[in-house]
Motif scaffolding. Structure first.
Motif: not given
Length: 320
Positions: A100-118
């Motif tokens: 995604d061209g980013r190196v930062d760790h963002d709670p909103g982005v990772q929350a989206g990842d968890l939503h997709a995983l669930i």
């Protein structure tokens, strides 16, 4: 059982269920099946222990860290051999890659990842144990997708914005980054230890201290030249700088338990956990050991994983 404010009641059921399997879990590696999920410019690596759909009809138990990866929960998961346990590596960490061209760790982005995983698990809402930065991600998930989680045990989220001395805490966090940028990993981690172990508010006395010596902590004194560490750089500042949406969290159907380590006292994550609990109108539940109290000897800083698992099982079983 134990109730959510840490008061001891009867933990017989949880204790019996876990101690009955202690002999085998201590000597036998729990089998985990690896999987990949492609989502929003990332390839997310996750592991499942147990069947999906679950054999007992309970939700899967999803364990989440940040920047800790799935391997950090191996000891804790082994004490839940009768549950379907899911762990994952956050995007850009461990086995998970990102495009995604980013190196930062963002709670909103990772929350989206968890939503997709669930959603990928296909077993409905999950129970969740989330620790440190993972607990921040989990709170962002519940605020954005409240139907994803039935019970969240949020263990020691480092939410600096909730502290009365937030500005000073952020200044101290910047000192960790500066030590890392100037002198490398050993110096940065020594500064991180000093920051996270300081008791109470960050006063002038904290900032008057000399720079900690990495050698005093058996840390390397030579600079290896790398500057990508998610804990010591500013790449995870969006995690520690996150402010939870109290209105969304209190309106969610999710049962949220803020869990604090008994050894934290007035250190940073102890204070942030109590502040988060107060924000949600509750008292923090006391868990055994320290900030990584669910880890075993392989971590280099072992806690009390069996005792921790008994407590977690009791809290998850409350109000079932």
């Amino acid at each position: 059982m134990t109730n959510d404010n840490g008061t001891a009641t009867t933990a017989t059921t949880a204790t019996t269920a876990i101690t009955a399997t202690t002999a085998t879990t201590a000597t036998t590696a729990t089998t985990a099946t690896p999987h990949d999920l492609r989502h929003a410019g990332a390839r997310l690596a996750y592991d499942t222990q147990g069947p999906l759909p679950t054999a007992d009809g309970r939700p899967p138990l999803l364990m989440v860290g940040q920047p800790m990866e799935a391997s950090g929960f191996r000891a804790l998961a082994s004490y839940f051999p009768d549950r379907t346990v899911v762990t994952y590596d956050p995007r850009g960490l461990g086995r998970s890659s990102r495009e995604d061209g980013r190196v930062d760790h963002d709670p909103g982005v990772q929350a989206g990842d968890l939503h997709a995983l669930i959603g990928e698990l296909g077993a409905g809402p999950v129970e969740m144990f989330a620790s440190s930065g993972g607990a921040v991600t989990a709170l962002a998930l519940v605020a954005a997708h409240p139907g994803d989680v039935t019970t969240l045990v949020a263990h020691e989220p480092p939410l600096l914005a909730l502290l009365p001395d937030a500005e000073a805490a952020e200044r101290a966090r910047a000192g960790v980054r500066d030590a890392y940028e100037k002198n490398g990993w050993g110096a940065g981690f020594a500064a991180f230890i000093a920051w996270t172990s300081w008791q109470g508010e960050f006063t002038d006395a904290y900032f008057a201290q000399p720079d900690p010596d990495p050698g005093a902590f058996d840390l390397p004194t030579e600079d290896d030249g790398t500057r990508e560490d998610p804990l010591l750089s500013d790449r995870s500042w969006a995690v520690s700088g996150y402010r939870p949406d109290a209105e969304a969290l209190t309106a969610a159907p999710t049962r949220i338990v803020l869990a604090v380590a008994e050894e934290s006292g007035d250190a940073l994550t102890g204070r942030t956990t109590h502040a988060a609990a107060e924000l949600l109108g509750q008292k923090a539940t006391v868990f055994p050991s320290h900030h990584g109290g669910f880890a075993d000897e392989s971590s280099g800083y072992p806690g009390q994983p069996e005792t921790f698992a008994i407590k977690l099982s009791a809290v998850l079983d409350t109000n079932r």
